[in-house]
Write a protein that holds these residues in place. Structure first.
Motif, PDB file in Angstrom:
ATOM      1  N   UNK A 208       0.838  -1.196   0.000  1.00  0.00           N
ATOM      2  CA  UNK A 208       0.000   0.000   0.000  1.00  0.00           C
ATOM      3  C   UNK A 208       0.876   1.250   0.000  1.00  0.00           C
ATOM      4  N   UNK A 209       0.302   2.341  -0.483  1.00  0.00           N
ATOM      5  CA  UNK A 209       0.997   3.628  -0.516  1.00  0.00           C
ATOM      6  C   UNK A 209       0.060   4.701   0.009  1.00  0.00           C
ATOM      7  N   UNK A 210       0.622   5.858   0.323  1.00  0.00           N
ATOM      8  CA  UNK A 210      -0.180   6.988   0.778  1.00  0.00           C
ATOM      9  C   UNK A 210      -0.693   7.782  -0.417  1.00  0.00           C
ATOM     10  N   UNK A 211      -1.639   8.682  -0.138  1.00  0.00           N
ATOM     11  CA  UNK A 211      -2.141   9.576  -1.189  1.00  0.00           C
ATOM     12  C   UNK A 211      -1.020  10.434  -1.755  1.00  0.00           C
ATOM     13  N   UNK A 212      -0.114  10.893  -0.883  1.00  0.00           N
ATOM     14  CA  UNK A 212       0.994  11.732  -1.345  1.00  0.00           C
ATOM     15  C   UNK A 212       1.902  10.958  -2.284  1.00  0.00           C
ATOM     16  N   UNK A 213       2.179   9.696  -1.966  1.00  0.00           N
ATOM     17  CA  UNK A 213       3.022   8.877  -2.836  1.00  0.00           C
ATOM     18  C   UNK A 213       2.343   8.644  -4.180  1.00  0.00           C
TER      19      UNK A 213
ATOM     20  N   UNK B 241      -7.052  12.127  -5.151  1.00  0.00           N
ATOM     21  CA  UNK B 241      -7.472  11.187  -4.115  1.00  0.00           C
ATOM     22  C   UNK B 241      -8.473  11.889  -3.215  1.00  0.00           C
ATOM     23  N   UNK B 242      -9.651  11.295  -3.064  1.00  0.00           N
ATOM     24  CA  UNK B 242     -10.666  11.831  -2.158  1.00  0.00           C
ATOM     25  C   UNK B 242     -10.886  10.827  -1.030  1.00  0.00           C
ATOM     26  N   UNK B 243     -11.947  11.026  -0.267  1.00  0.00           N
ATOM     27  CA  UNK B 243     -12.203  10.172   0.888  1.00  0.00           C
ATOM     28  C   UNK B 243     -12.422   8.719   0.510  1.00  0.00           C
TER      29      UNK B 243
ATOM     30  N   UNK C 145      -7.251   0.593   4.159  1.00  0.00           N
ATOM     31  CA  UNK C 145      -5.881   0.125   4.332  1.00  0.00           C
ATOM     32  C   UNK C 145      -4.857   0.893   3.531  1.00  0.00           C
ATOM     33  N   UNK C 146      -5.288   1.867   2.760  1.00  0.00           N
ATOM     34  CA  UNK C 146      -4.354   2.599   1.921  1.00  0.00           C
ATOM     35  C   UNK C 146      -4.537   2.248   0.459  1.00  0.00           C
ATOM     36  N   UNK C 147      -3.843   2.947  -0.401  1.00  0.00           N
ATOM     37  CA  UNK C 147      -3.978   2.787  -1.853  1.00  0.00           C
ATOM     38  C   UNK C 147      -3.064   1.669  -2.333  1.00  0.00           C
ATOM     39  N   UNK C 148      -3.554   0.755  -3.174  1.00  0.00           N
ATOM     40  CA  UNK C 148      -2.667  -0.278  -3.716  1.00  0.00           C
ATOM     41  C   UNK C 148      -1.498   0.356  -4.469  1.00  0.00           C
ATOM     42  N   UNK C 149      -0.298  -0.154  -4.248  1.00  0.00           N
ATOM     43  CA  UNK C 149       0.874   0.422  -4.905  1.00  0.00           C
ATOM     44  C   UNK C 149       0.754   0.370  -6.429  1.00  0.00           C
TER      45      UNK C 149
END
Length: 223
Positions: free
Chosen positions: A9-14, A26-28, A80-84
């Motif tokens: 997983x990655x963050x919205x910033x990544x 990226x929204x909610x 859980x976060x954004x899939x890489x």
């Protein structure tokens, strides 16, 4: 992709730091992109490339096809976060859209939720889930199984009067669109109820005092 805990997983910033995601925000509810179209057939032409990229990269994507355009989502299914792999997926979709003459329109990106504020001794989620045919999501939300309707969030209000429902809409938009949306709502007869949390979000009220929160979803900072 099965949304398991072992998935990278990655963050919205990544996600947003990659050049291939310039058309995306990226929204909610996760990353999404909107591509304008002039006809339903043109919008639908993006479906095959989206499906190909999603299958190849293991992304569970949603596609909303309309005559005015197509919306492509990578929905957040478990907080859980954004899939890489979403970075490569977004780049592939954007490339296909450009090839098909579909222009990105980030200003139209948004996610709408309903914030059910309930007395601290009340659990309203089972009722709403049953009435709307929704499923539980996480510890305090509920979601349409096909993600068509707005996501629901249930949060207690300590000290509030029992049996009094206090529900409002949450509208999550890209950070650079939030102030525009707030100003438009005020110009349309709304009232600023609370700006103490701005620029994160503004609480507005309609002329007859229904609540709407406009949230500036900043996807360029770390989580």
């Amino acid at each position: 992709m099965d949304g398991s805990a072992n998935e990278a997983r990655i963050t919205a910033a990544e996600f947003r730091s990659d050049a291939g995601t310039v058309a995306w925000r990226v929204t909610a509810t996760g990353p999404q992109a909107v591509f304008r179209a002039e006809a339903l057939a043109q919008a639908a032409s993006l479906v095959e490339p989206v499906v190909e990229a999603a299958d190849r990269l293991g992304i569970l994507a949603d596609i909303d096809v309309r005559p005015e355009g197509v919306v492509v989502y990578v929905p957040d299914r478990d907080f859980g976060g954004i899939p890489a792999a979403a970075i490569e997926f977004a780049a592939a979709v954007s490339t296909a859209a450009a090839r098909l003459g579909l222009e990105p329109d980030p200003a139209r990106i948004q996610s709408v939720g309903i914030y059910v504020a309930q007395h601290s001794a009340t659990d309203a989620r089972p009722f709403f889930a049953a009435a709307l045919g929704y499923e539980d999501l996480g510890v305090g939300d509920a979601v349409d199984p096909l993600r068509r309707g707005p996501q629901l969030a249930f949060n207690p209000i300590s000290g509030d009067v029992p049996r009094r429902g206090r529900t409002h809409f949450d509208v999550s938009v890209p950070a650079d669109q939030a102030r525009v949306r707030v100003d438009a709502a005020l110009a349309a007869g709304g009232r600023l109820a609370d700006d103490s949390h701005a620029p994160a979000w503004w609480s507005l009220a309609s002329p007859d005092n229904h609540g709407v929160d406009i949230a500036a979803w900043s996807d360029d900072v770390g989580d």
